[in-house]
Design a protein around this motif. Structure first.
Motif, mmCIF file in Angstrom:
data_model
loop_
_atom_site.group_PDB
_atom_site.id
_atom_site.type_symbol
_atom_site.label_atom_id
_atom_site.label_comp_id
_atom_site.label_asym_id
_atom_site.label_seq_id
_atom_site.Cartn_x
_atom_site.Cartn_y
_atom_site.Cartn_z
ATOM 1 N N ILE A 120 0.816 -1.480 -0.124
ATOM 2 C CA ILE A 120 -0.298 -0.112 0.116
ATOM 3 C C ILE A 120 0.911 1.451 -0.250
ATOM 4 O O ILE A 120 0.271 1.954 0.059
ATOM 5 N N SER A 121 1.788 1.296 -0.003
ATOM 6 C CA SER A 121 3.282 2.560 0.523
ATOM 7 C C SER A 121 3.648 3.098 -1.021
ATOM 8 O O SER A 121 3.311 2.287 -2.058
ATOM 9 N N SER A 122 3.632 3.940 -1.319
ATOM 10 C CA SER A 122 4.100 4.791 -2.304
ATOM 11 C C SER A 122 5.168 4.337 -2.843
ATOM 12 O O SER A 122 6.360 3.955 -1.997
ATOM 13 N N GLU A 123 6.297 4.120 -4.236
ATOM 14 C CA GLU A 123 7.186 3.701 -4.542
ATOM 15 C C GLU A 123 8.164 4.358 -3.835
ATOM 16 O O GLU A 123 9.436 3.625 -3.542
ATOM 17 N N GLU A 124 8.179 5.402 -3.748
ATOM 18 C CA GLU A 124 8.945 6.732 -3.154
ATOM 19 C C GLU A 124 9.303 6.127 -1.947
ATOM 20 O O GLU A 124 10.750 6.115 -1.379
ATOM 21 N N PHE A 125 8.794 5.543 -0.923
ATOM 22 C CA PHE A 125 8.502 5.432 0.564
ATOM 23 C C PHE A 125 9.693 3.941 0.292
ATOM 24 O O PHE A 125 10.023 3.748 1.674
ATOM 25 N N VAL A 126 8.944 3.239 -0.283
ATOM 26 C CA VAL A 126 9.229 1.736 -0.307
ATOM 27 C C VAL A 126 10.862 1.792 -0.248
ATOM 28 O O VAL A 126 11.395 1.145 -0.396
ATOM 29 N N ASN A 127 11.836 2.159 -1.776
ATOM 30 C CA ASN A 127 12.713 2.632 -1.332
ATOM 31 C C ASN A 127 13.589 3.149 -0.709
ATOM 32 O O ASN A 127 13.992 2.726 -0.623
ATOM 33 N N PHE A 128 12.572 4.068 -0.397
ATOM 34 C CA PHE A 128 13.594 4.858 0.854
ATOM 35 C C PHE A 128 13.825 3.539 2.087
ATOM 36 O O PHE A 128 14.630 3.822 2.397
ATOM 37 N N GLY A 129 12.511 3.143 2.721
ATOM 38 C CA GLY A 129 12.353 2.330 3.482
ATOM 39 C C GLY A 129 13.367 1.019 3.466
ATOM 40 O O GLY A 129 13.605 0.644 4.730
ATOM 41 N N TRP A 130 13.044 0.174 2.193
ATOM 42 C CA TRP A 130 13.996 -0.766 2.302
ATOM 43 C C TRP A 130 15.196 -1.055 2.021
ATOM 44 O O TRP A 130 15.820 -1.386 3.252
ATOM 45 N N ASP A 131 15.912 0.773 1.970
ATOM 46 C CA ASP A 131 17.182 0.616 1.906
ATOM 47 C C ASP A 131 18.136 1.401 2.579
ATOM 48 O O ASP A 131 18.732 0.587 2.860
ATOM 49 N N SER A 132 16.408 1.587 3.858
ATOM 50 C CA SER A 132 17.745 1.692 4.921
ATOM 51 C C SER A 132 17.792 0.863 5.954
ATOM 52 O O SER A 132 18.500 0.963 6.361
ATOM 53 N N ALA A 133 16.991 0.104 5.231
ATOM 54 C CA ALA A 133 17.061 -1.198 6.291
ATOM 55 C C ALA A 133 18.317 -1.893 5.974
ATOM 56 O O ALA A 133 19.281 -2.706 7.099
ATOM 57 N N GLY A 134 18.828 -1.582 4.838
ATOM 58 C CA GLY A 134 20.218 -2.308 4.586
ATOM 59 C C GLY A 134 21.530 -1.598 5.540
ATOM 60 O O GLY A 134 22.848 -2.353 5.553
ATOM 61 N N VAL A 135 21.155 -0.373 5.587
ATOM 62 C CA VAL A 135 22.751 0.678 6.255
ATOM 63 C C VAL A 135 22.440 0.184 7.241
ATOM 64 O O VAL A 135 23.399 0.711 8.050
ATOM 65 N N THR A 136 21.684 0.191 7.877
ATOM 66 C CA THR A 136 21.319 0.352 9.444
ATOM 67 C C THR A 136 22.558 -0.357 10.766
ATOM 68 O O THR A 136 22.760 -0.125 11.408
ATOM 69 N N THR A 137 22.752 -1.984 9.902
ATOM 70 C CA THR A 137 23.736 -2.090 10.658
ATOM 71 C C THR A 137 25.448 -2.818 9.932
ATOM 72 O O THR A 137 25.555 -2.992 8.791
ATOM 73 N N GLY A 138 25.609 -1.621 10.695
ATOM 74 C CA GLY A 138 27.288 -1.250 10.402
ATOM 75 C C GLY A 138 28.313 -1.392 11.307
ATOM 76 O O GLY A 138 27.907 -1.771 12.193
#
Lengths: 623, 379
Positions: A546-564
Motif C-alpha cells: 500500500i505504500s508509495s514507490e518512493e517510500f518503498v525505496n527509502f524504507g527498504w534501503d535504509s534497512a540495509g544500512v542500519t547494521t554497520g
C-alpha cells in the motif's frame, strides 16, 4: 575577486568547514556514548573499566568519521556516480551488468562480514547445530562466495531495474514471499532451523559503510541517464536487493548441504570431528580490581568457637559430584567454602584506565590495513572500469582534484574510525553487553573478579530493563552509523530537501531500536527466530503493497544500512552477553536481522502518515 | 551558433512530481518539444504548531524549462495549464520570461516550429500578467526562515531547487573541498503589489545583506498561471487558510492588511546600508552538455565573471533519446547562470561562443534576460 586569496583568507574559509564537520560527527555519536556510560554508572551501578582508552577511542572515532564522511562526499560517491552516468551511455547492457556483478562480489570481499558472523556464532556447539557449525567452519569460504554472488546478482538486477523502469515493489513482494516460505520450511527442520539466524543476518551485514554509499551513488549515476521524469527515488533499491539476495543464497547453500549430507556429523562429512574450544565471553580478570573481603582471624576464631555462620555469609560447594535425587540435590566429595558477602564500594572509574592487551600502534596498523583493503581495491576497480570505458569510447578521463583528496580522506577516516572503535567503543560496548544480564541474574561484571547479584528481584522486571536498554542502544548506535548518514544526505539531496535527513534518521533509529528490543526479547526468552521474523515480514508485505514507490525505496534501503561498524559490535556484545546468561541460548544470531526489519516498518509507516497529510491537500478541488 | 532572429520566450513549468511523467510524455510526443527537467521542492507552512510534531514532507515538484518563439508561448502555457490541472490548489505554476537575446546551436532545446496547441479565446482562470519571479540564493540554514517570511509577506509558495556555486574558493584547488555540495535557489512568484514587501522579507530573513549572504534578483514575468501551495489544509476545514487569505487579497487588491509582525524584527536588520541594489544588471545563461560544464565555468570566471551558479538538468527529447537497443538515454545538460552588468554581456557571451565553436557543442544555447532588480552584499 580575481586574485588568489591569501593564506589567512584560506584559513578563514577552512576553519568553519572543519568545525562544522567535526561538530556534525559529535552530534551523531554523543548520544550513544553518553547513554552507555551513564547506564553503566547509574542504572547498573558498576564502575567503568578502561576509561582512558574509551575517551581516547571516542575522540578518534569522531575524527575518523569526520574524514570518512567527507571522503564519501568528495571521493567515493562522485566516483560511483560518474561511473554510473558514463557506463550506460558508452557500454552495452551486458557490459554494464558484468561490471555490476563484479562490483557486488568485490564489495563483499572488501568488507568481510564473515568475521562478524563468526563472532556471533562463536558459542555454537557442533552437536546442537551441526549444519550451522559446518557452515561457519567447514564451508566458510563457500559462505563468503555465495554471499558475494548474491550481492553481485543484486547489484546486477538493481541496475537492470533502472533500464526497464521496474517497480521495486514487484521485486520485493515475490522475493520476500519466497524467503518467508523457505524460512517456514527450514523452521520445521531441526537441522536447518539453527541456520535461519545466520542466513538472515548475512543479509543484514553484507552492506557496509563503503558498499552502501558507493552502490547508491552508482544507481544515482545510472538514473541520471536512464529513466523517466520521476526521479524522486532514482538510484535506490540496489541496497535492498543486496540485503535480500544473500539471505536467499545462504538458505539455498544450507539446503544444498542438507541434501548432500556433508555437514558435521552427517554421513558424508569430510572434515575431522574435532574438539571445539569453549569460547567464553567473560573478559579477563583485572588483577588491580581484586579486593577481597577477607574473613579476619578474629572472625574465624569466633566461628570456630560458636560454630555458627553469620546469617549473611554464603556457603557454596566447589567441585565434587552433584546429583538430583528425589527432588533433592546430593553433593558428594565436595569442598565447602564459606565466604563473606562482598560489600560494593561505589566507584565511577575503575583504576584500570588502559587495556594493556591492546597496543595502540598495532591496533592502528590493523585498522589501516582494514581501511586500505576495504577502499583501495574497489576504487582501483572503478577507476580501471572508467578508464577502459572512456578509452573504448575515445574520450579522455577528466578527474577533479577533489576526487583524490576524497579517497585519501576516506581511507584515513576509516582507519581512524576503526581504530577508535577498537580502543573506545568495543570496550564500552562489551562492558555493557556483558553486564546487562545483571538486571535479571547474578553474574561477574565484565572485567571484574567477583560476582554481583541481580539488580531486580523479579526476573521479568530485570529482563524488561534489558529490553528497554536494547531499544536505546539500537537507537543511539544507528544515529552514529556512517552509512545511514550518507543515505540520509542522499535522500535529502535527491528530493531537493523535501524529505529531511533528520526525519529519515529518526524513523530508522526508532525502527532499529524496536528491532533490537524484540531481539533482546528473543534471546532472553529463547523464542525461535522464525516466529519473530515471519509476522513482521508479513506485515511488511502489506505495508509495501500500500505504500508509495518512493517510500518503498527509502524504507527498504535504509534497512540495509542500519547494521554497520558501530551497531554490529555493540549489538553483538549485548546479544552474546544476554545469551550467555540464558540457558539454552548458544548464539547471538537473529538480532541483526530483527534490527533490519524494524526500520522498514517505521519508515513505511511514516510514509503513510506523510502521504495522508498531503492527501488532504490533494483531494481539495477548487470551486 | 548564431543569434536567433525572432524573439524567444523561456517557459518554466512547476508541476507535481507524480504528474510529471505523463506531462513530459505528452508535450514531447504532441508538441515535439525538448524539455529541460530538474527536481524541486515546494513549500509547507504548518498551520498549527502541533502539525510540526507530525512527520511531514514538503511537496515534490518537477521544474521544467522550454524555449519557444515568443508568439508560441501562450499556447504552451495554456497547454501546460490543462495538462497539469493547474486550476486545482497547490498543483504548481507556469510562467513565461522573455529573452532579450538568444543564441543557439542547431540542436538546442529551442523549439522553432509552430506548436500544435490551440489558444483558447478566453485565458484560463488564474491567468496573470503582472507577476515577478524573485530568484534568491541564500546561505543554507536561512532558507526555511526566508521562505516563511516570503509567504507571510504575500508570495505564492516558493519553489526550491539546487545549484552549485562558483566563486572565491575555486581559485585555490585544495579549498574546493570545503565547498558546500549544493546551494538552494528559492524561486518566489509574486504579484506586482506584493513585490517590494516580499523582496524586503527575503532580503532580511535570508540575511542577503550580510557578508557572503547571497544574492537576490528579480525577473519580470510576461504571463503566468500560479497555484502553489503555501499551507497544509486541515482536513476539517472546507477551505485552507491559504485559500481564504488569497480570496481576501483578491477582494482587497493588495496584501497590506496581512499581519507582518512575525518578521518585522528582521526588517530592522543591520548592514542595511551595505546592500547594493542594481538596476542595470542582466542574467546571462549558458545551456550545454554536463560534461563540459566545469571547463565553461572556469573559462568565464577567468574572463572576469564575478561568480556563477550551475544547475543540472535532464533533457527530454522523445524519440531522439532512444538508442539502437531501444533504451531511452537522456542527455545530461547543465545551465550556468551569471548575473552581470549589462555592458559586460557582449564580451562574456563571446568567450562562451568561442568555446562552443571550438568544441562543436551544437546542443548548447546562450540566452539572457534583463533583470529589473538585483540585491547583494557589497563588502
Amino acid at each position: 575577486m580575481s586574485s588568489t586569496p591569501s593564506f589567512s583568507t584560506s584559513l578563514t574559509i577552512l576553519w568553519p568547514y572543519v568545525r562544522e564537520n567535526f561538530l556534525d560527527q559529535v552530534k551523531s555519536i554523543w548520544f550513544i556514548v553518553a547513554y552507555l556510560a551513564l547506564f553503566q554508572l547509574f542504572i547498573l551501578q558498576l564502575p567503568l573499566v578502561y576509561v582512558g582508552s574509551i575517551i581516547a577511542g571516542i575522540a578518534i572515532v569522531a575524527f575518523g568519521l569526520m574524514f570518512f564522511m567527507e571522503g564519501l562526499r568528495l571521493g567515493l560517491m562522485p566516483l560511483g556516480e560518474t561511473i554510473g552516468a558514463i557506463l550506460p551511455r558508452n557500454a552495452a547492457l551486458w557490459a554494464v551488468l558484468a561490471f555490476a556483478f563484479l562490483l557486488g562480489i568485490g564489495a563483499t570481499f572488501a568488507e568481510p562480514a564473515i568475521a562478524v558472523l563468526r563472532s556471533a556464532g562463536a558459542g555454537v556447539q557442533p552437536e546442537a547445530a551441526p549444519l550451522l557449525y559446518s557452515m561457519l567452519n567447514d564451508f566458510a569460504s563457500q559462505l563468503v562466495l555465495v554471499v558475494g554472488v548474491g550481492v553481485g546478482c543484486a547489484v546486477m538486477l538493481g541496475i537492470l531495474r533502472f533500464y526497464y523502469q521496474w517497480s521495486l515493489k514487484w521485486l520485493i513482494l515475490p522475493g520476500v514471499s519466497l524467503l518467508l516460505i523457505l524460512t517456514l520450511i527450514a523452521q520445521n527442520n531441526p537441522v536447518l532451523q539453527p541456520v535461519l539466524g545466520l542466513a538472515w543476518d548475512c543479509g543484514a551485514v553484507t552492506t557496509g559503510p563503503v558498499t552502501v554509499p558507493l552502490v547508491l551513488a552508482l544507481g544515482i549515476g545510472v538514473c541520471r541517464v536512464m529513466g523517466d521524469g520521476d526521479t524522486s527515488n532514482a538510484g535506490f533499491g540496489i541496497v535492498t536487493l543486496a540485503s535480500l539476495f544473500p539471505i536467499l543464497a545462504v538458505l539455498l547453500l544450507s539446503f544444498g548441504h542438507y541434501t548432500a549430507k556433508d555437514y558435521y556429523g552427517a554421513e558424508n562429512y569430510k572434515g575431522e570431528v574435532r574438539q571445539v574450544q569453549q569460547i567464553s565471553n567473560d573478559a579477563q580478570v583485572n588483577e588491580d580490581l581484586i579486593s577481597y573481603e577477607p574473613i579476619s582471624e578474629q572472625e574465624y576464631q569466633e566461628f570456630l568457637t560458636t560454630g555458627v555462620i553469620p546469617e549473611d555469609y554464603r556457603l557454596r560447594f566447589e567441585a565434587g559430584d552433584h546429583e538430583l535425587i528425589d527432588g533433592r540435590i546430593s553433593v558428594d566429595q565436595s569442598a565447602m567454602v564459606i565466604e563473606k558477602p562482598v560489600v560494593f564500594e561505589r566507584q565511577f572509574f575503575a583504576s584500570q584506565r588502559w587495556d594493556s592487551s591492546v597496543s595502540p600502534g598495532q591496533a592502528f596498523a590493523e585498522s589501516a590495513i582494514t581501511a586500505v583493503r576495504a577502499i583501495v581495491p574497489l576504487c582501483l576497480f572503478l577507476w580501471f572500469s572508467l578508464w577502459l570505458v572512456l578509452r573504448l569510447a575515445g574520450e579522455k578521463l577528466r578527474v577533479s582534484s577533489e576526487l583524490g583528496i576524497g579517497i585519501l580522506f576516506s581511507v584515513l577516516g576509516m582507519a581512524l574510525f576503526v581504530l577508535g572503535i577498537t580502543l573506545g567503543l568495543t570496550p564500552l560496548g562489551s562492558q555493557l553487553g556483558g553486564n546487562i544480564p545483571i538486571t535479571f541474574t547474578d553474574l561477574i561484571p565484565w572485567g571484574m573478579d567477583r560476582g554481583a547479584s541481580a539488580l531486580f528481584n523479579s526476573e521479568t522486571l530485570g529482563k524488561l530493563v534489558a529490553i528497554i536498554f536494547g531499544f536505546f542502544l539500537g537507537y543511539g548506535a544507528t544515529l552514529a552509523e556512517p552509512a545511514l548518514n550518507a543515505l540520509g544526505a542522499t535522500v535529502e539531496k535527491i528530493t531537493v530537501g523535501a524529505f529531511r535527513k533528520a526525519l529519515l534518521m529518526q524513523s530508522v533509529a526508532i525502527g532499529v531500536g524496536l528491532g533490537i528490543a524484540v531481539g533482546v526479547l528473543k534471546i532472553a526468552y529463547n523464542i525461535p527466530l522464525a516466529w519473530l521474523l515471519i509476522p513482521p515480514y508479513l506485515l511488511l508485505l502489506v505495508l509495501t503493497w500500500i505504500s508509495s514507490e518512493e517510500f518503498v525505496n527509502f524504507g527498504w534501503d535504509s534497512a540495509g544500512v542500519t547494521t554497520g561498524p558501530i551497531t554490529v559490535p555493540l549489538v553483538l556484545a549485548m546479544g552474546l552477553g544476554i545469551g550467555g546468561a540464558v540457558p539454552g541460548v548458544t548464539d547471538g544470531f537473529g538480532l541483526l536481522a530483527l534490527a533490519s526489519v524494524g526500520p522498514i516498518i517505521t519508515v513505511l509507516l511514516v510514509g503513510l502518515i506523510v502521504s495522508r497529510t498531503s492527501k488532504i491537500q490533494e483531494n481539495e478541488v477548487s470551486l | 551558433m548564431k543569434p536567433y532572429s525572432q524573439p524567444v520566450s523561456l517557459v518554466t513549468a512547476v508541476v507535481p512530481q507524480h504528474r510529471a511523467v505523463s506531462i513530459i510524455d505528452q508535450l514531447v510526443d504532441e508538441g515535439n518539444l525538448i524539455i529541460l527537467q530538474t527536481d524541486a521542492r515546494g513549500t509547507l507552512v504548518h498551520q498549527h504548531w502541533f502539525k510540526r510534531l507530525l512527520p511531514t514532507m514538503s511537496p515534490e515538484f518537477e521544474y521544467l524549462q522550454f524555449a519557444v518563439r515568443k508568439e508560441q508561448a501562450k499556447a504552451l502555457l495554456v497547454k501546460i495549464y490543462e495538462l497539469a490541472e493547474l486550476h486545482r490548489p497547490g498543483t504548481g505554476a507556469v510562467y513565461v520570461v522573455e529573452c532579450d537575446q538568444y543564441v543557439s546551436g542547431n540542436n538546442s532545446f529551442l523549439c522553432e516550429q509552430d506548436l500544435p496547441f490551440n489558444i483558447p479565446s478566453e485565458p484560463p482562470s488564474g491567468y496573470k500578467e503582472n507577476i515577478y519571479a524573485l530568484y534568491s540564493l541564500i546561505q543554507s540554514g536561512h532558507t526555511e526562515t526566508a521562505i516563511r517570511a516570503a509567504v507571510q509577506a504575500g508570495s505564492h509558495g516558493p519553489i526550491v531547487f539546487l545549484s552549485e556555486g562558483r566563486g572565491t574558493r575555486d581559485k585555490v584547488p585544495w579549498l574546493k573541498i570545503t565547498k558546500k555540495p549544493y546551494e538552494e535557489v528559492i524561486v518566489t512568484l509574486v504579484n506586482k503589489v506584493d513585490r517590494l514587501a516580499v523582496k524586503e522579507a527575503l532580503v532580511n530573513a535570508g540575511r542577503i545583506k550580510t557578508p557572503g549572504g547571497g544574492i537576490l534578483y528579480d525577473i519580470p514575468v510576461s504571463q503566468a498561471c500560479v497555484n502553489l501551495p503555501a499551507t497544509v489544509a486541515a482536513g476539517s476545514q472546507l477551505a485552507s487558510t491559504h485559500h481564504m487569505v488569497a480570496a481576501i487579497d483578491e477582494l482587497m487588491g493588495h496584501t497590506d492588511w496581512r499581519d507582518c509582525t512575525s518578521f518585522s524584527g528582521e526588517l530592522s536588520g543591520v548592514h542595511r546600508q551595505q546592500a547594493i541594489e542594481h538596476t542595470n544588471r542582466c542574467l546571462l545563461a549558458l545551456v550545454l552538455p554536463r560534461k563540459n560544464v566545469y571547463e565553461a565555468v572556469d573559462l568565464i570566471i577567468e574572463a572576469g565573471a564575478p561568480g556563477a551558479n550551475i544547475s543540472f538538468f535532464k533533457q527530454f527529447a522523445g524519440r531522439a533519446d532512444r538508442d539502437e537497443s531501444g533504451f531511452i538515454k537522456h542527455h545530461e545538460m547543465a545551465m550556468i547562470r551569471l548575473i552581470l552588468p549589462v555592458e559586460k554581456r557582449e564580451a562574456l557571451t563571446q568567450v562562451w561562443l568561442d568555446y562552443i565553436e571550438q568544441h562543436n557543442l551544437e546542443s548548447s544555447s546562450i540566452f539572457s534576460h534583463r533583470l529589473s532588480d538585483t540585491v547583494r552584499y557589497s563588502g
